[in-house]
Design a protein around this motif. Structure first.
Motif, PDB file in Angstrom:
ATOM      1  N   GLU A   3       0.786  -1.393  -0.101  1.00  0.00           N
ATOM      2  CA  GLU A   3       0.016   0.074   0.169  1.00  0.00           C
ATOM      3  C   GLU A   3       0.727   1.228  -0.078  1.00  0.00           C
ATOM      4  OE1 GLU A   3      -3.648   1.240   2.549  1.00  0.00           O
ATOM      5  OE2 GLU A   3      -3.752  -1.050   2.003  1.00  0.00           O
ATOM      6  N   ARG A   4       2.231   1.116   0.508  1.00  0.00           N
ATOM      7  CA  ARG A   4       2.913   2.258   0.611  1.00  0.00           C
ATOM      8  C   ARG A   4       3.412   2.713  -0.768  1.00  0.00           C
ATOM      9  NH1 ARG A   4       4.792   4.517   4.834  1.00  0.00           N
ATOM     10  NH2 ARG A   4       7.028   4.927   4.067  1.00  0.00           N
ATOM     11  N   GLU A   5       3.302   1.621  -1.933  1.00  0.00           N
ATOM     12  CA  GLU A   5       3.458   2.155  -3.224  1.00  0.00           C
ATOM     13  C   GLU A   5       2.611   2.824  -3.856  1.00  0.00           C
ATOM     14  OE1 GLU A   5       4.581  -1.654  -5.228  1.00  0.00           O
ATOM     15  OE2 GLU A   5       5.678  -2.335  -3.538  1.00  0.00           O
ATOM     16  N   MET A   6       1.403   2.708  -3.497  1.00  0.00           N
ATOM     17  CA  MET A   6       0.262   3.357  -4.021  1.00  0.00           C
ATOM     18  C   MET A   6       0.405   4.700  -4.653  1.00  0.00           C
ATOM     19  SD  MET A   6      -1.263   0.386  -4.898  1.00  0.00           S
ATOM     20  CE  MET A   6      -2.391   1.468  -6.176  1.00  0.00           C
ATOM     21  N   PRO A   7       0.716   5.779  -3.458  1.00  0.00           N
ATOM     22  CA  PRO A   7       0.750   6.950  -3.750  1.00  0.00           C
ATOM     23  C   PRO A   7       1.532   7.279  -5.153  1.00  0.00           C
ATOM     24  CG  PRO A   7       0.875   6.810  -1.688  1.00  0.00           C
ATOM     25  CD  PRO A   7       1.003   5.380  -2.229  1.00  0.00           C
ATOM     26  N   LEU A   8       2.692   6.795  -4.893  1.00  0.00           N
ATOM     27  CA  LEU A   8       3.428   7.037  -6.309  1.00  0.00           C
ATOM     28  C   LEU A   8       2.988   6.363  -7.434  1.00  0.00           C
ATOM     29  CD1 LEU A   8       6.224   8.187  -7.425  1.00  0.00           C
ATOM     30  CD2 LEU A   8       7.373   6.235  -6.874  1.00  0.00           C
ATOM     31  N   ARG A   9       2.905   5.214  -7.647  1.00  0.00           N
ATOM     32  CA  ARG A   9       2.126   4.796  -8.601  1.00  0.00           C
ATOM     33  C   ARG A   9       0.926   5.663  -9.207  1.00  0.00           C
ATOM     34  NH1 ARG A   9       1.776  -1.666  -7.496  1.00  0.00           N
ATOM     35  NH2 ARG A   9       1.132  -1.671  -9.841  1.00  0.00           N
ATOM     36  N   GLU A  10       0.026   5.839  -8.257  1.00  0.00           N
ATOM     37  CA  GLU A  10      -1.201   6.549  -8.762  1.00  0.00           C
ATOM     38  C   GLU A  10      -0.736   8.114  -9.393  1.00  0.00           C
ATOM     39  OE1 GLU A  10      -3.572   7.154  -5.116  1.00  0.00           O
ATOM     40  OE2 GLU A  10      -4.280   4.922  -5.453  1.00  0.00           O
ATOM     41  N   MET A  11       0.063   8.677  -8.646  1.00  0.00           N
ATOM     42  CA  MET A  11       0.704   9.731  -9.132  1.00  0.00           C
ATOM     43  C   MET A  11       1.378   9.776 -10.736  1.00  0.00           C
ATOM     44  SD  MET A  11       0.811  13.268  -8.801  1.00  0.00           S
ATOM     45  CE  MET A  11       0.841  13.562  -7.056  1.00  0.00           C
ATOM     46  N   ALA A  12       2.145   8.574 -10.741  1.00  0.00           N
ATOM     47  CA  ALA A  12       2.786   8.232 -12.127  1.00  0.00           C
ATOM     48  C   ALA A  12       1.760   8.098 -13.102  1.00  0.00           C
ATOM     49  CB  ALA A  12       3.616   7.445 -11.879  1.00  0.00           C
ATOM     50  N   ALA A  13       0.666   7.297 -12.674  1.00  0.00           N
ATOM     51  CA  ALA A  13      -0.436   6.918 -13.725  1.00  0.00           C
ATOM     52  C   ALA A  13      -0.936   8.456 -14.248  1.00  0.00           C
ATOM     53  CB  ALA A  13      -1.349   6.012 -13.018  1.00  0.00           C
ATOM     54  N   GLU A  14      -1.255   9.137 -13.133  1.00  0.00           N
ATOM     55  CA  GLU A  14      -2.164  10.413 -13.587  1.00  0.00           C
ATOM     56  C   GLU A  14      -1.255  11.366 -14.451  1.00  0.00           C
ATOM     57  OE1 GLU A  14      -3.794  12.153 -10.100  1.00  0.00           O
ATOM     58  OE2 GLU A  14      -4.855  10.260  -9.529  1.00  0.00           O
ATOM     59  N   VAL A  15       0.131  11.519 -14.057  1.00  0.00           N
ATOM     60  CA  VAL A  15       1.021  12.285 -14.780  1.00  0.00           C
ATOM     61  C   VAL A  15       1.146  11.565 -16.154  1.00  0.00           C
ATOM     62  CG1 VAL A  15       3.458  13.100 -14.970  1.00  0.00           C
ATOM     63  CG2 VAL A  15       2.272  13.216 -12.692  1.00  0.00           C
ATOM     64  N   GLY A  16       1.571  10.267 -16.298  1.00  0.00           N
ATOM     65  CA  GLY A  16       1.569   9.481 -17.367  1.00  0.00           C
ATOM     66  C   GLY A  16       0.543   9.941 -18.645  1.00  0.00           C
ATOM     67  N   THR A  17      -0.717   9.867 -17.978  1.00  0.00           N
ATOM     68  CA  THR A  17      -1.931  10.298 -18.867  1.00  0.00           C
ATOM     69  C   THR A  17      -1.996  11.615 -19.060  1.00  0.00           C
ATOM     70  OG1 THR A  17      -3.355   8.699 -17.364  1.00  0.00           O
ATOM     71  CG2 THR A  17      -4.379  10.277 -18.735  1.00  0.00           C
ATOM     72  N   VAL A  18      -1.488  12.414 -18.557  1.00  0.00           N
ATOM     73  CA  VAL A  18      -1.487  13.881 -18.947  1.00  0.00           C
ATOM     74  C   VAL A  18      -0.060  14.084 -20.105  1.00  0.00           C
ATOM     75  CG1 VAL A  18      -0.799  16.123 -18.451  1.00  0.00           C
ATOM     76  CG2 VAL A  18      -2.197  14.962 -17.055  1.00  0.00           C
ATOM     77  N   LEU A  19       0.944  13.356 -19.716  1.00  0.00           N
ATOM     78  CA  LEU A  19       2.060  13.757 -20.798  1.00  0.00           C
ATOM     79  C   LEU A  19       2.037  12.436 -21.739  1.00  0.00           C
ATOM     80  CD1 LEU A  19       4.879  14.390 -18.099  1.00  0.00           C
ATOM     81  CD2 LEU A  19       3.350  15.977 -19.458  1.00  0.00           C
ATOM     82  N   ARG A  20       1.180  11.382 -21.728  1.00  0.00           N
ATOM     83  CA  ARG A  20       0.986  10.339 -22.713  1.00  0.00           C
ATOM     84  C   ARG A  20       2.344   9.501 -22.682  1.00  0.00           C
ATOM     85  NH1 ARG A  20      -1.172  14.928 -25.021  1.00  0.00           N
ATOM     86  NH2 ARG A  20      -3.354  14.727 -25.589  1.00  0.00           N
ATOM     87  N   ARG A  21       2.695   9.167 -21.525  1.00  0.00           N
ATOM     88  CA  ARG A  21       3.958   8.280 -21.295  1.00  0.00           C
ATOM     89  C   ARG A  21       3.390   7.324 -20.333  1.00  0.00           C
ATOM     90  NH1 ARG A  21       5.331  10.924 -24.728  1.00  0.00           N
ATOM     91  NH2 ARG A  21       6.961  12.254 -25.153  1.00  0.00           N
ATOM     92  N   SER A  22       4.058   6.130 -20.160  1.00  0.00           N
ATOM     93  CA  SER A  22       3.814   5.081 -19.300  1.00  0.00           C
ATOM     94  C   SER A  22       4.010   5.300 -17.945  1.00  0.00           C
ATOM     95  CB  SER A  22       4.549   3.972 -19.904  1.00  0.00           C
ATOM     96  OG  SER A  22       5.805   3.873 -19.270  1.00  0.00           O
ATOM     97  N   ASP A  23       3.421   4.900 -16.974  1.00  0.00           N
ATOM     98  CA  ASP A  23       3.615   5.069 -15.603  1.00  0.00           C
ATOM     99  C   ASP A  23       5.110   4.731 -15.207  1.00  0.00           C
ATOM    100  OD1 ASP A  23       2.889   2.349 -15.700  1.00  0.00           O
ATOM    101  OD2 ASP A  23       2.290   2.250 -13.824  1.00  0.00           O
ATOM    102  N   ARG A  24       5.720   3.852 -15.772  1.00  0.00           N
ATOM    103  CA  ARG A  24       6.912   3.374 -15.246  1.00  0.00           C
ATOM    104  C   ARG A  24       8.002   4.507 -15.625  1.00  0.00           C
ATOM    105  NH1 ARG A  24       6.856  -0.292 -11.410  1.00  0.00           N
ATOM    106  NH2 ARG A  24       6.055  -2.213 -12.184  1.00  0.00           N
ATOM    107  N   VAL A  25       7.658   5.137 -17.119  1.00  0.00           N
ATOM    108  CA  VAL A  25       8.572   5.942 -17.366  1.00  0.00           C
ATOM    109  C   VAL A  25       8.443   7.315 -16.738  1.00  0.00           C
ATOM    110  CG1 VAL A  25       8.969   7.606 -19.532  1.00  0.00           C
ATOM    111  CG2 VAL A  25       8.692   5.343 -19.929  1.00  0.00           C
ATOM    112  N   ILE A  26       7.201   7.468 -16.145  1.00  0.00           N
ATOM    113  CA  ILE A  26       6.973   8.794 -15.257  1.00  0.00           C
ATOM    114  C   ILE A  26       7.660   8.617 -13.987  1.00  0.00           C
ATOM    115  CG2 ILE A  26       5.179  10.099 -14.283  1.00  0.00           C
ATOM    116  CD1 ILE A  26       5.646  10.729 -17.292  1.00  0.00           C
TER     117      ILE A  26
END
Length: 117
Positions: free
Chosen positions: A62-85
């Motif tokens: 569960e401690r991973e979720m804030p970063l993973r969620e943020m990366a997914a949201e930013v990735g959506t905006v920048l059109r990049r994968s969450d891992r890259v973000i």
């Protein structure tokens, strides 16, 4: 059937120097925007870290979720994968916090992101 000559091409009346100066100005603006983006990515990473700090340390994955969620949201905006973000968020934080003079040089247009990497 009559054929008309093609309309003459519109000539660029600007001088070579004017074109080069304009390119230089645009590159500086792009670099400043990239510095601004770095700041926003670092802030997004900080927000995720603040949210992670509120999760009990015993919560495991569960401690991973804030970063993973943020990366997914930013990735959506920048059109990049969450891992890259995730990598970009980390790199932005390192640059903004550890190398402020480099970010300032980017913001001023003295360098571009190819010099930062």
């Amino acid at each position: 059937m009559s054929t008309r000559p093609a309309a003459p091409r519109r000539r660029d009346t600007r001088s070579r120097g004017a074109v080069l100066r304009e390119l230089e100005r645009i590159r500086a603006r792009i670099a400043a925007l990239q510095a601004e983006e770095l700041g926003l990515l670092a802030r997004a990473d900080a927000i995720a870290a603040e949210q992670t700090a509120r999760v009990p340390s015993s919560a495991g994955r569960e401690r991973e979720m804030p970063l993973r969620e943020m990366a997914a949201e930013v990735g959506t905006v920048l059109r990049r994968s969450d891992r890259v973000i995730q990598d970009r968020l980390h790199d932005a934080t390192v640059l903004v916090t550890g190398f402020p003079a480099t970010v300032a040089a980017l913001r001023s247009g003295a360098i571009d992101t190819s010099h930062v990497r």
